[in-house]
Design a protein around this motif. Structure first.
Motif, short mmCIF file in Angstrom:
data_model
loop_
_atom_site.label_atom_id
_atom_site.label_comp_id
_atom_site.label_asym_id
_atom_site.label_seq_id
_atom_site.Cartn_x
_atom_site.Cartn_y
_atom_site.Cartn_z
N ASP A 44 70.93 -4.85 183.43
CA ASP A 44 69.63 -4.19 183.64
C ASP A 44 69.74 -3.14 184.75
O ASP A 44 69.18 -2.05 184.65
N ALA A 45 70.42 -3.50 185.82
CA ALA A 45 70.55 -2.58 186.96
C ALA A 45 71.31 -1.33 186.56
O ALA A 45 70.91 -0.21 186.90
N LEU A 46 72.39 -1.51 185.81
CA LEU A 46 73.21 -0.36 185.41
C LEU A 46 72.44 0.59 184.50
O LEU A 46 72.71 1.79 184.45
N ALA A 47 71.48 0.05 183.77
CA ALA A 47 70.73 0.86 182.80
C ALA A 47 69.54 1.58 183.42
O ALA A 47 68.89 2.40 182.77
N LEU A 48 69.23 1.30 184.70
CA LEU A 48 68.10 1.98 185.35
C LEU A 48 68.35 3.48 185.37
O LEU A 48 69.48 3.93 185.55
N ASP A 85 65.41 12.12 186.25
CA ASP A 85 66.03 13.02 185.29
C ASP A 85 66.66 12.27 184.13
O ASP A 85 67.34 12.88 183.29
N GLY A 86 66.48 10.95 184.07
CA GLY A 86 67.03 10.17 182.97
C GLY A 86 68.49 9.78 183.16
O GLY A 86 69.10 9.24 182.24
N VAL A 87 69.05 10.06 184.33
CA VAL A 87 70.45 9.71 184.60
C VAL A 87 70.53 8.22 184.92
O VAL A 87 69.75 7.72 185.73
N THR A 88 71.47 7.50 184.27
CA THR A 88 71.56 6.06 184.54
C THR A 88 72.34 5.79 185.82
O THR A 88 73.23 6.56 186.20
N LEU A 89 72.01 4.67 186.43
CA LEU A 89 72.71 4.23 187.63
C LEU A 89 74.18 4.00 187.31
O LEU A 89 75.06 4.38 188.08
N GLY A 90 74.45 3.41 186.13
CA GLY A 90 75.83 3.15 185.75
C GLY A 90 76.66 4.41 185.67
O GLY A 90 77.81 4.47 186.15
N SER A 91 76.09 5.47 185.09
CA SER A 91 76.86 6.71 184.96
C SER A 91 77.09 7.35 186.32
O SER A 91 78.13 7.98 186.55
N GLU A 92 76.13 7.17 187.25
CA GLU A 92 76.33 7.72 188.59
C GLU A 92 77.39 6.95 189.35
O GLU A 92 78.19 7.53 190.09
#
Lengths: 423, 423
Positions: B162-166, B170-177
């Motif tokens: 759930d946290a990674l999908a936040l 701008d719609g950028v996910t935490l996981g991708s950051e």
């Protein structure tokens, strides 16, 4: 043009009046996202307003009126009287709008005046005095931030040079916009006063409809006071700051809002209307005690002296509030217009003609400002109010008065103008 | 590393601590136009936060710590104990910031932990248990809108997926950051719990300074409730609408603001803190009765059940208010965190060490949320508060604690960690 007893009395054409309102309403129209309705955005001396001026001027000319434009862009259409030298009866209002307007505010008075002229022409009615139909520049005060500007210049309250130098938010002067659109006319703003001035306008409030009335005979315009209040407290963390150590600008603003509301709603000051319409909080975050609130106080009362005393009382209240809550409160004057009582004779003429025609009417005080209050300093003046739907909502695309209600108001205008022009 | 009786006790270097706070504070710094001061804007997992992570990780490594990063980006520096298999004493906080921060919030706890390690190393002190220093991802909740995110994942309250999908605005996910910055570590988020957790943090409020205290021994964190309230009235002309026909959303908001303030300030609910921090009015024009106000209610209390009852009372009050004023009122839950009481033993250790060192201290409840409240569900936890200047202003470039106050707090942290690691 001559009159004859056999000829029918002049009659207002409700459909033609409505069609002209609709057509003018398309100039500067937009689709309002909030209501899904077509609204009007025709700020003074924008391209849309210039187009509206050309449209209405063309209609004046088509109705046989001789058009004259003065140095502030006020535009007059002249219908001769049997006595060409007599001072005219002037019908006026405005065709500029706020940014989110309907099609009636101001336009009903101008196009109503045009409809009066058309009805007189169709019936072949001549009047002793000339009749003129006018629209004044920048009544709304939205673009150059001065209400009733054109009529105030006509009436001598505001100097022409000051008016021409006013700037909009982009620094563009009113004078340069007049020139850009070719709307700065050769005629002086301070010609001889009219014999009388009459304006038909939508009520912009709920009183007439709730009372089941066809029309309102306007007694005057209440005095208006606008002040901006700035409350400065201390920003603080909502979680860590004990209640007793706070200097909360939002709490102070809430106290002020309720104090003003209760002052007016309780009947403590009969006739007072009080509104806090604007309220901006800083930093405006859920977990920060408000540091600053900038709010407006709109206070209105029919009596100038009473409104002066209310202002003094509010000033004292703000002092107490600042001391009690440990906040700093400053005020800045935005607007103060004096109360206007319309001419007794004009009111009597309107009242008797309205009664004669069988309309249900009541006397009503105008809560809003109108060109008529400026003209009232120049000549006897009066106003007729037309009820609106939806509690008289205005400055909104939902603004709506029925074709019948509009025709009733313009019929009353016709009857009044005839009485004044031949009286 | 061995200890000897002749060796001096470990000592906090106030200047070194201050220099590290200043250096970290330059990452993401900006010139604040409101204060003329240098502020910090280092939202979680932005480029600035990634740079800060590299800086602090480098300092950890330079201090001889073994760095480990978990799958949500929480970063731990490990100092071995004499018993390598013992659960460590964990010192933690965060280095992400709000958009208008000072240099102390969170960073004091992390760099204080690093200073503890440096002092132990200089004095050649070994401990029975390992000591770890950690910074958790996204404590502020500004970018991905979830406070104490990294520590909540560590403690198991929020699932990793759930946290990674936040997403941010701008719609950028935490996981991708995490991936973009190489901050998604190989270590599981749910390893064995620490022996104890201690966090040193600025108070962010005025209580300690006003009481003349050097430090605060934190007893727990109060429960927090955030709701958004939307009040819908009827827009109306301020001049033309009689007071008795109005449905003024601004008046309703003022009533609510004062009701909440008085509930908390009067002592009717002892310990309650209530704040209306956000207040947005529509259409927000001086001469229009407010149609809509959207405001926030921030309610905090040390006792969960009491806060539940306050919420129910407020809900009933809103119902009465809506009926009385003819407005519509709806609420939307934004935040509800439970109250946390810190471990008695850790509090006693902190209290006795603080007293032994001669600091003036009082027990204090935390009004704000902290990583320690998440960790408290995983292991015995406690916090030390350091007083701030300017009534403890925080989330603002004016945030300031003196070098001495910071050093006092970190000295208490050192003494507490030593007691827990050897106890």
């Amino acid at each position: 043009m001559t009159t004859s007893d056999a000829r029918p009395a002049p009659r207002i054409d409700a459909g033609r009046l409505r069609a002209s309102l609709r057509q003018l309403g398309r100039v500067g129209s937009y689709l309002d996202p909030a209501t899904g309705l077509e609204g009007v955005n025709r700020l003074s001396l924008t391209d849309a307003d210039a187009e509206a001026r050309r449209l209405v001027t063309g209609w004046m000319e088509a109705a046989g009126l001789t058009v004259r434009v003065d140095a502030i862009g006020n535009t007059f259409g002249h219908r001769p009287g049997r006595d060409p030298d007599a001072a005219p009866v002037l019908i006026g209002s405005h065709i500029d709008s706020v940014a989110t307007a309907g099609i009636f505010d101001g336009c009903l008075g101008v196009l109503g005046g045009l409809e009066v002229v058309r009805a007189l022409d169709e019936a072949g009615v001549a009047t002793a005095r000339p009749i003129e139909v006018a629209f004044f520049t920048e009544e709304e005060g939205v673009r150059f931030e001065t209400d009733m500007l054109g009529s105030a210049v006509r009436a001598g309250r505001i100097a022409l040079t000051d008016a021409l130098a006013l700037t909009d938010r982009d620094g563009v002067t009113l004078g340069s916009e007049l020139d850009r659109h070719g709307c700065r006319g050769p005629h002086p703003v301070d010609g001889p006063p009219p014999h009388a001035y009459v304006e038909c306008h939508i009520e912009q409030g709920p009183v007439l409809a709730r009372a089941g009335m066809d029309l309102g005979v306007v007694t005057g315009v209440q005095a208006i006071s606008w002040q901006e209040v700035t409350i400065r407290g201390t920003p603080a963390h909502a979680g860590t700051t004990p209640m007793e150590l706070r200097r909360d600008a939002g709490v102070a603003a809430a106290r002020l809002t309720l104090h003003l509301h209760e002052l007016a709603a309780s009947g403590a000051v009969p006739g007072l209307r009080a509104t806090v319409g604007r309220h901006d909080t800083s930093p405006n975050l859920a977990n920060v005690v408000p540091q600053r609130v900038v709010a407006t106080m709109d206070l209105r009362h029919p009596d100038d002296a009473r409104l002066d005393r209310v202002e003094q009382d509010v000033e004292r209240y703000l002092g107490h509030l600042a001391a009690e809550l440990g906040v700093e409160i400053t005020t800045r004057r935005l607007v103060r217009t004096r109360a206007v009582a319309f001419d007794d004779h004009v009111r009597e003429v309107i009242g008797s003609r309205v009664e004669e025609a069988g309309y249900r009417s009541i006397p009503i005080l105008s809560g809003a400002g109108h060109d008529a209050q400026e003209m009232a300093t120049l000549c006897p003046a009066g106003m007729i109010f037309v009820p609106g739907l939806h509690d008289g909502i205005s400055h909104n695309p939902r603004e709506e008065s029925t074709p019948e209600a509009c025709a009733n108001g313009v019929d009353a205008l016709l009857r009044t103008v005839l009485a004044l022009a031949d009286g």
